[in-house]
Every structure is written in structure tokens, then in C-alpha cells.
Design an enzyme around this catalytic site. Structure first.
Site, PDB file in Angstrom:
ATOM      1  N   ARG A 250       0.654  -1.324  -0.019  1.00 29.70           N
ATOM      2  CA  ARG A 250       0.018   0.017  -0.046  1.00 29.70           C
ATOM      3  C   ARG A 250       1.015   1.374  -0.115  1.00 29.70           C
ATOM      4  O   ARG A 250       0.581   2.088  -0.543  1.00 29.70           O
ATOM      5  CB  ARG A 250      -0.990  -0.120   1.104  1.00 29.70           C
ATOM      6  CG  ARG A 250      -2.031   1.108   1.123  1.00 29.70           C
ATOM      7  CD  ARG A 250      -3.181   0.938   2.120  1.00 29.70           C
ATOM      8  NE  ARG A 250      -2.709   0.917   3.407  1.00 29.70           N
ATOM      9  CZ  ARG A 250      -3.368   0.883   4.727  1.00 29.70           C
ATOM     10  NH1 ARG A 250      -4.593   0.449   4.433  1.00 29.70           N
ATOM     11  NH2 ARG A 250      -2.778   1.169   5.734  1.00 29.70           N
TER      12      ARG A 250
ATOM     13  N   LYS B  12      -2.522   7.067   0.986  1.00 31.02           N
ATOM     14  CA  LYS B  12      -2.502   7.286   2.359  1.00 31.02           C
ATOM     15  C   LYS B  12      -1.305   8.355   2.542  1.00 31.02           C
ATOM     16  O   LYS B  12       0.021   8.251   2.614  1.00 31.02           O
ATOM     17  CB  LYS B  12      -1.864   6.061   3.031  1.00 31.02           C
ATOM     18  CG  LYS B  12      -2.104   6.213   4.853  1.00 31.02           C
ATOM     19  CD  LYS B  12      -2.134   5.016   5.349  1.00 31.02           C
ATOM     20  CE  LYS B  12      -2.232   4.839   6.809  1.00 31.02           C
ATOM     21  NZ  LYS B  12      -3.208   5.439   7.471  1.00 31.02           N
TER      22      LYS B  12
ATOM     23  N   GLU C 182     -16.102   6.433   5.681  1.00 21.67           N
ATOM     24  CA  GLU C 182     -15.366   5.830   6.550  1.00 21.67           C
ATOM     25  C   GLU C 182     -15.230   6.939   7.871  1.00 21.67           C
ATOM     26  O   GLU C 182     -15.538   8.066   7.718  1.00 21.67           O
ATOM     27  CB  GLU C 182     -13.905   5.421   6.251  1.00 21.67           C
ATOM     28  CG  GLU C 182     -13.045   6.504   5.700  1.00 21.67           C
ATOM     29  CD  GLU C 182     -11.783   6.288   5.234  1.00 21.67           C
ATOM     30  OE1 GLU C 182     -11.209   5.195   5.245  1.00 21.67           O
ATOM     31  OE2 GLU C 182     -10.917   7.145   4.348  1.00 21.67           O
TER      32      GLU C 182
HETATM   33  N1  PMP Z   1      -9.433   4.902   6.993  1.00 26.83           N
HETATM   34  C1  PMP Z   1      -8.243   5.704   7.476  1.00 26.83           C
HETATM   35  C2  PMP Z   1      -8.561   7.162   6.904  1.00 26.83           C
HETATM   36  C3  PMP Z   1      -7.106   5.329   7.974  1.00 26.83           C
HETATM   37  O1  PMP Z   1      -6.116   6.328   8.200  1.00 26.83           O
HETATM   38  C4  PMP Z   1      -6.930   4.037   8.451  1.00 26.83           C
HETATM   39  C5  PMP Z   1      -5.554   3.760   9.083  1.00 26.83           C
HETATM   40  N2  PMP Z   1      -5.407   4.372  10.118  1.00 26.83           N
HETATM   41  C6  PMP Z   1      -7.810   3.030   8.201  1.00 26.83           C
HETATM   42  C7  PMP Z   1      -8.947   3.445   7.450  1.00 26.83           C
HETATM   43  C8  PMP Z   1      -7.677   1.606   8.503  1.00 26.83           C
HETATM   44  O2  PMP Z   1      -6.830   1.054   7.815  1.00 26.83           O
HETATM   45  P1  PMP Z   1      -5.943  -0.007   8.233  1.00 26.83           P
HETATM   46  O3  PMP Z   1      -6.907  -1.060   8.508  1.00 26.83           O
HETATM   47  O4  PMP Z   1      -5.107  -0.484   7.320  1.00 26.83           O
HETATM   48  O5  PMP Z   1      -5.264   0.573   9.526  1.00 26.83           O
END
Ligand code: PMP
Length: 289
Positions: free
Chosen positions: A52, A151, A184
Site C-alpha cells: 500500500r 495514504k 469511513e
Molecule cells: N481509514 C483511514 C482514513 C485510515 O487512516 C486508516 C488507518 N489508520 C484506516 C481507514 C484503517 O486502515 P488499516 O486497517 O489499514 O489500519
């Protein structure tokens, strides 16, 4: 012993781990990052996080000056040097120092930073009793402006929503997308359970494709549950039987209230609790040495 931070493959004491004030990561949020966790000295889904990170970098036209395998090894090495077994890991790649202008061609030396530290978690009682959330007025970035799948170091969008949440006494806030659909939370993906079926916003809802999200989808399907990735509205959250969030730090955490409406009976539901326990067992099993 002071914690060591890795910058471009070299270890520095935490107090001496510094980058230039001309770095475009600082000046413009020009860079990408990842948040990972280790359990029992082993990193959970390290390859997925590395993938990622490289995908985010590629999307912003940033070449990471390190091979994937080299970076993965450096993560493991940094954990070892710091004698950390259960840790939070932050990978950051900045565009590097440049001139006081946007043009990335006028930067050099992207900085690859690995921080390993103890993890700060939600209090236990929230796993037992559940979180309350509100919907923030700040919408998630428009995918045509800054795709939430990247990200990036520019997290202001999420930070503004987080401020709205904390001002309302909530540790997380729900973010809608530019079409008004559920995307989200500020640092976690969202799921609901309705009549035994799990629903979560699809990737085209403008979300980060969470690694925990995918692990939980796989886990739920393995035990025979149906998981539907689709467009969702706040109505779906308000009328759900159960709701939970997923993320690297949070793992699986129940949500019991959204915008002052209790979800289901206002207590963490059975499927949420089951998935929480199964995910807990999964990470510890996968990382057993
Ligand atoms: N959405 C956002 C905006 C995030 O920053 C994150 C990670 N902190 C997640 C979802 C969750 O992703 P992951 O399960 O890969 O930590």
C-alpha cells in the site's frame, strides 16, 4: 536506552532523528505513510502495508529510494534494535528537501523514516461498552482531488473531522463522501450488521482500503457470514443491528451510538464481539513465531 529511529537505513537516537525544514513533506504534506503493528515481535501483514505504501507513492509520482525487501528488513531491524515486540510502527516517506516552491522536480533525496514505539490504544472499556460517534460536517476528500486510497501525509481532511468529533465528546467521527454517502471514520473503516449480514462501504465510496478491513472481511466470509461492499447511507448506520470500526490500532471496536441514535439495543452486538475475538486470535496466531 533511547529509542532509535531509522532514516534512510541509518539509526538515530529519537532526539537526533531530524529532517530538513525544507522537506516538502513538512512544507506541503508531500509524502506518504503507513501505520503498522507488531505482535510477539512479528509485524502483522507487513507485505500488505509495504504494497500500500508503494502504491500510494506511485500514485503521487514519488519513487521510494529503497527496494521493498530492503524496507521490510529495515522495519524488522528497527523493531529488534528497540527491543520492541508489541509495537506501533510508522513508515513515512517524504518528497525530500527542496526549494520553497511546489515543484517536486526541485527536491532531492526522499526521506524514508521508520519509527517504532509503544502503541496507544482505546481504553478497554470502549471495547466492552462501545464507542459513540457523530457525523462530521467535513466530508472525505473528493477522489478526483486527493483520492482517499492514497495514504498521504496530508491528513488535514481527517484531522478537521476528528476535531469535530472530539469537540462533541466522541473519539471517532463518521465522514461522508462528496455524494453524501458513508465513507469511513477519520482513522478507521466502518461496518454494520443487519439481519446477520455484514455491510461496509465499497472502495468506490472514497475510502482507504484498510488492511484490517480486508482481514475482517476474509475472516467473516471464512465463518460463513455474507459480506456486502456497497454504497451506504447514514440511514443504514442508524437502522443497523450492530456497527463496528476496523483499523490497525483499533483492531475491531464496537460503535453503539451515531448522532445520538442508539444502534441496535445500544450495546455491542454478538457478531461484533465474535469478530473482535476472532481478529484478536488471528493477529496473534499469524504472528506466532
Ligand atoms: N481509514 C483511514 C482514513 C485510515 O487512516 C486508516 C488507518 N489508520 C484506516 C481507514 C484503517 O486502515 P488499516 O486497517 O489499514 O489500519
Amino acid at each position: 536506552m533511547s529509542l532509535k529511529v531509522s532514516i534512510n537505513g541509518k539509526l538515530f537516537d529519537k532526539a537526533d532523528a531530524k529532517i530538513s525544514v525544507y522537506d516538502h513533506g513538512l512544507l506541503y504534506g508531500d509524502g506518504v505513510f503507513e501505520g503498522l503493528r507488531s505482535y510477539n515481535g512479528k509485524v502483522f501483514r507487513l507485505e500488505d502495508h509495504i504494497d500500500r505504501l508503494y502504491a500510494s507513492a506511485r500514485a503521487i509520482h514519488l519513487e521510494i529510494p529503497m527496494a521493498r525487501s530492503e524496507l521490510a528488513e529495515a522495519v524488522v531491524e528497527t523493531l529488534k534494535v528497540n527491543d520492541l515486540t508489541d509495537a506501533y510502527i510508522r513508515l513515512v516517506v517524504t518528497r525530500g528537501a527542496g526549494s520553497l516552491g511546489l515543484d517536486p522536480r526541485r527536491t532531492s533525496d526522499p526521506q524514508v523514516i521508520i519509527i517504532t514505539d509503544t502503541i496507544s490504544l482505546y481504553p478497554d472499556e470502549l471495547y466492552e461498552h462501545g464507542l459513540k460517534i457523530i457525523t462530521s460536517g467535513t466530508i472525505r476528500n473528493h477522489p478526483a482531488a486527493l483520492n482517499p486510497r492514497i495514504k498521504s501525509l496530508n491528513y488535514l481532511n481527517n484531522i478537521l473531522a476528528k476535531i469535530e468529533g472530539t469537540n462533541a465528546g466522541c473519539l471517532e467521527a463518521l465522514m461522508l463522501n462528496h455524494q453524501g454517502h458513508v465513507a469511513e471514520c477519520t482513522g478507521d473503516n466502518i461496518f454494520i450488521v443487519l439481519k446477520g449480514v455484514i455491510h461496509t462501504p465499497s472502495v468506490d465510496s472514497g475510502i482507504l482500503e484498510g488492511i484490517t478491513r480486508q482481514a475482517v472481511i476474509d475472516l467473516a466470509r471464512e465463518i460463513g457470514l455474507t459480506v456486502i461492499e456497497r454504497t451506504m447511507d447514514r440511514h443504514d448506520i442508524y437502522t443497523a443491528d450492530e456497527c463496528f470500526l476496523t483499523g490497525t490500532a483499533a483492531e475491531v471496536i464496537p460503535v453503539i451510538d451515531c448522532d445520538a441514535r442508539p444502534i441496535g439495543d445500544g450495546h455491542p452486538g454478538p457478531i461484533t464481539k465474535d469478530l473482535h475475538h476472532r481478529f484478536h486470535a488471528l493477529v496473534r496466531g499469524e504472528t506466532r513465531s
